[in-house]
Motif scaffolding. Structure first.
Motif, PDB file in Angstrom:
ATOM      1  N   ALA A 117      12.402   7.426   1.844  1.00  0.00           N
ATOM      2  CA  ALA A 117      12.449   7.690   0.404  1.00  0.00           C
ATOM      3  C   ALA A 117      12.051   9.124   0.069  1.00  0.00           C
ATOM      4  CB  ALA A 117      11.542   6.704  -0.329  1.00  0.00           C
ATOM      5  N   GLY A 118      11.668   9.909   1.080  1.00  0.00           N
ATOM      6  CA  GLY A 118      11.301  11.301   0.850  1.00  0.00           C
ATOM      7  C   GLY A 118       9.889  11.503   0.330  1.00  0.00           C
ATOM      8  N   LEU A 119       9.026  10.504   0.499  1.00  0.00           N
ATOM      9  CA  LEU A 119       7.653  10.636   0.020  1.00  0.00           C
ATOM     10  C   LEU A 119       6.816  11.487   0.969  1.00  0.00           C
ATOM     11  CD1 LEU A 119       6.952   6.981  -1.174  1.00  0.00           C
ATOM     12  CD2 LEU A 119       7.668   8.947  -2.534  1.00  0.00           C
ATOM     13  N   VAL A 120       5.830  12.152   0.406  1.00  0.00           N
ATOM     14  CA  VAL A 120       4.863  12.949   1.160  1.00  0.00           C
ATOM     15  C   VAL A 120       3.555  12.151   1.179  1.00  0.00           C
ATOM     16  CG1 VAL A 120       3.539  15.094   1.190  1.00  0.00           C
ATOM     17  CG2 VAL A 120       5.934  15.116   0.465  1.00  0.00           C
ATOM     18  N   PHE A 121       3.008  11.935   2.375  1.00  0.00           N
ATOM     19  CA  PHE A 121       1.788  11.146   2.504  1.00  0.00           C
ATOM     20  C   PHE A 121       0.566  11.973   2.124  1.00  0.00           C
ATOM     21  CE2 PHE A 121       4.208   8.996   6.149  1.00  0.00           C
ATOM     22  CZ  PHE A 121       4.866   8.171   5.263  1.00  0.00           C
ATOM     23  N   ASP A 122      -0.272  11.388   1.266  1.00  0.00           N
ATOM     24  CA  ASP A 122      -1.528  12.019   0.878  1.00  0.00           C
ATOM     25  C   ASP A 122      -2.688  11.452   1.688  1.00  0.00           C
ATOM     26  OD1 ASP A 122      -0.333  13.594  -1.207  1.00  0.00           O
ATOM     27  OD2 ASP A 122      -0.251  11.779  -2.413  1.00  0.00           O
ATOM     28  N   SER A 123      -2.653  10.149   1.948  1.00  0.00           N
ATOM     29  CA  SER A 123      -3.702   9.546   2.764  1.00  0.00           C
ATOM     30  C   SER A 123      -3.239   8.191   3.278  1.00  0.00           C
ATOM     31  CB  SER A 123      -5.002   9.373   1.967  1.00  0.00           C
ATOM     32  OG  SER A 123      -4.846   8.399   0.958  1.00  0.00           O
ATOM     33  N   LEU A 124      -3.817   7.792   4.394  1.00  0.00           N
ATOM     34  CA  LEU A 124      -3.572   6.479   4.981  1.00  0.00           C
ATOM     35  C   LEU A 124      -4.913   5.981   5.492  1.00  0.00           C
ATOM     36  CD1 LEU A 124      -1.773   4.175   6.033  1.00  0.00           C
ATOM     37  CD2 LEU A 124      -1.452   5.529   8.121  1.00  0.00           C
ATOM     38  N   THR A 125      -5.328   4.812   5.005  1.00  0.00           N
ATOM     39  CA  THR A 125      -6.612   4.241   5.392  1.00  0.00           C
ATOM     40  C   THR A 125      -6.407   2.802   5.827  1.00  0.00           C
ATOM     41  OG1 THR A 125      -7.702   5.586   3.708  1.00  0.00           O
ATOM     42  CG2 THR A 125      -8.963   3.757   4.619  1.00  0.00           C
ATOM     43  N   GLU A 126      -6.863   2.460   7.040  1.00  0.00           N
ATOM     44  CA  GLU A 126      -6.890   1.074   7.477  1.00  0.00           C
ATOM     45  C   GLU A 126      -8.266   0.511   7.122  1.00  0.00           C
ATOM     46  OE1 GLU A 126      -4.518  -0.287  11.158  1.00  0.00           O
ATOM     47  OE2 GLU A 126      -5.495   1.593  11.684  1.00  0.00           O
ATOM     48  N   HIS A 127      -8.290  -0.709   6.649  1.00  0.00           N
ATOM     49  CA  HIS A 127      -9.538  -1.353   6.256  1.00  0.00           C
ATOM     50  C   HIS A 127      -9.895  -2.413   7.293  1.00  0.00           C
ATOM     51  CE1 HIS A 127      -8.991   0.620   2.393  1.00  0.00           C
ATOM     52  NE2 HIS A 127      -7.743   0.188   2.423  1.00  0.00           N
ATOM     53  N   ASP A 128     -11.182  -2.616   7.524  1.00  0.00           N
ATOM     54  CA  ASP A 128     -11.609  -3.633   8.486  1.00  0.00           C
ATOM     55  C   ASP A 128     -11.930  -4.956   7.807  1.00  0.00           C
ATOM     56  OD1 ASP A 128     -14.004  -3.038   7.263  1.00  0.00           O
ATOM     57  OD2 ASP A 128     -15.078  -2.581   9.110  1.00  0.00           O
ATOM     58  N   SER A 129     -11.559  -5.061   6.542  1.00  0.00           N
ATOM     59  CA  SER A 129     -11.789  -6.291   5.795  1.00  0.00           C
ATOM     60  C   SER A 129     -10.737  -6.388   4.691  1.00  0.00           C
ATOM     61  CB  SER A 129     -13.192  -6.279   5.182  1.00  0.00           C
ATOM     62  OG  SER A 129     -13.308  -5.213   4.259  1.00  0.00           O
ATOM     63  N   GLY A 135     -18.703  -9.154  -0.661  1.00  0.00           N
ATOM     64  CA  GLY A 135     -17.570  -9.935  -1.124  1.00  0.00           C
ATOM     65  C   GLY A 135     -16.276  -9.669  -0.373  1.00  0.00           C
ATOM     66  N   GLU A 136     -16.343  -8.972   0.755  1.00  0.00           N
ATOM     67  CA  GLU A 136     -15.173  -8.703   1.595  1.00  0.00           C
ATOM     68  C   GLU A 136     -15.064  -9.773   2.674  1.00  0.00           C
ATOM     69  OE1 GLU A 136     -12.885  -5.752   1.654  1.00  0.00           O
ATOM     70  OE2 GLU A 136     -13.563  -5.879  -0.420  1.00  0.00           O
ATOM     71  N   TRP A 137     -13.854 -10.024   3.148  1.00  0.00           N
ATOM     72  CA  TRP A 137     -13.597 -11.079   4.125  1.00  0.00           C
ATOM     73  C   TRP A 137     -13.156 -10.494   5.454  1.00  0.00           C
ATOM     74  CZ3 TRP A 137     -14.423 -16.191   2.987  1.00  0.00           C
ATOM     75  CH2 TRP A 137     -14.691 -16.478   1.649  1.00  0.00           C
ATOM     76  N   ARG A 138     -13.719 -11.032   6.552  1.00  0.00           N
ATOM     77  CA  ARG A 138     -13.378 -10.627   7.920  1.00  0.00           C
ATOM     78  C   ARG A 138     -13.200 -11.879   8.770  1.00  0.00           C
ATOM     79  NH1 ARG A 138     -16.852  -6.936   5.981  1.00  0.00           N
ATOM     80  NH2 ARG A 138     -16.374  -4.753   6.349  1.00  0.00           N
ATOM     81  N   LEU A 139     -12.416 -11.761   9.847  1.00  0.00           N
ATOM     82  CA  LEU A 139     -12.316 -12.883  10.778  1.00  0.00           C
ATOM     83  C   LEU A 139     -13.707 -13.204  11.291  1.00  0.00           C
ATOM     84  CD1 LEU A 139      -9.198 -12.196  13.031  1.00  0.00           C
ATOM     85  CD2 LEU A 139      -9.517 -14.038  11.388  1.00  0.00           C
ATOM     86  N   THR A 140     -14.053 -14.473  11.358  1.00  0.00           N
ATOM     87  CA  THR A 140     -15.368 -14.875  11.841  1.00  0.00           C
ATOM     88  C   THR A 140     -15.508 -14.566  13.328  1.00  0.00           C
ATOM     89  OG1 THR A 140     -15.445 -16.606  10.165  1.00  0.00           O
ATOM     90  CG2 THR A 140     -16.966 -16.813  12.026  1.00  0.00           C
ATOM     91  N   ALA A 141     -14.503 -14.903  14.119  1.00  0.00           N
ATOM     92  CA  ALA A 141     -14.525 -14.639  15.565  1.00  0.00           C
ATOM     93  C   ALA A 141     -13.688 -13.392  15.847  1.00  0.00           C
ATOM     94  CB  ALA A 141     -13.961 -15.836  16.323  1.00  0.00           C
ATOM     95  N   ALA A 183      -7.815 -14.320   3.352  1.00  0.00           N
ATOM     96  CA  ALA A 183      -6.418 -14.405   3.778  1.00  0.00           C
ATOM     97  C   ALA A 183      -6.158 -15.579   4.716  1.00  0.00           C
ATOM     98  CB  ALA A 183      -6.012 -13.096   4.453  1.00  0.00           C
ATOM     99  N   LEU A 184      -7.156 -15.988   5.466  1.00  0.00           N
ATOM    100  CA  LEU A 184      -6.996 -17.082   6.438  1.00  0.00           C
ATOM    101  C   LEU A 184      -8.135 -18.085   6.257  1.00  0.00           C
ATOM    102  CD1 LEU A 184      -6.158 -14.824   9.517  1.00  0.00           C
ATOM    103  CD2 LEU A 184      -4.543 -16.236   8.218  1.00  0.00           C
ATOM    104  N   PRO A 185      -8.030 -18.965   5.263  1.00  0.00           N
ATOM    105  CA  PRO A 185      -9.115 -19.922   5.000  1.00  0.00           C
ATOM    106  C   PRO A 185      -9.502 -20.696   6.260  1.00  0.00           C
ATOM    107  CG  PRO A 185      -7.477 -20.006   3.252  1.00  0.00           C
ATOM    108  CD  PRO A 185      -6.910 -19.128   4.343  1.00  0.00           C
ATOM    109  N   GLY A 186     -10.809 -20.824   6.453  1.00  0.00           N
ATOM    110  CA  GLY A 186     -11.339 -21.526   7.605  1.00  0.00           C
ATOM    111  C   GLY A 186     -11.548 -20.636   8.818  1.00  0.00           C
TER     112      GLY A 186
END
Length: 100
Positions: free
Chosen positions: A37-49, A65-71, A54-57
């Motif tokens: 699309a011709g966009l110029v990237f300003d930032s890219l951030t991966e989050h650990d939560s 208040g952030e969610w992470r895999l338990t195992a 997203a995956l109940p149980g």
């Protein structure tokens, strides 16, 4: 799509433009589409939560208040934030309708 004064669950930052768009696509697919699309990237951030369960149980909520895999939380494909913009071409009308 969401519209609000801040982006992110625990942010105190107010944005003048606060509409967000969310899709369930992989990082590579998203980057390739933005490049095409011709966009110029300003930032890219991966989050650990994620701000949702997203995956109940299989996820645990932390004190913020952030969610992470338990195992082994490193196994989860992390949500990410990509900020990009369309460059303004000289002589072409920008968002205000006036030529740049």
């Amino acid at each position: 799509m969401a519209d609000g004064g801040s982006v992110g669950g625990s942010s105190d930052v107010e944005f003048a433009t606060s509409t967000t768009h969310e899709w369930n696509h992989g990082l590579g697919e998203t980057i390739a589409a933005a490049q095409r699309a011709g966009l110029v990237f300003d930032s890219l951030t991966e989050h650990d939560s994620a701000p949702w369960n997203a995956l109940p149980g299989m996820m645990s909520e932390d004190a913020a208040g952030e969610w992470r895999l338990t195992a082994d939380p490193r196994r989860l494909a992390a949500p990410f934030t990509l900020q990009a913009h369309k460059p303004v071409m000289p002589g072409v009308a920008g968002p205000s309708g006036m030529p740049a």
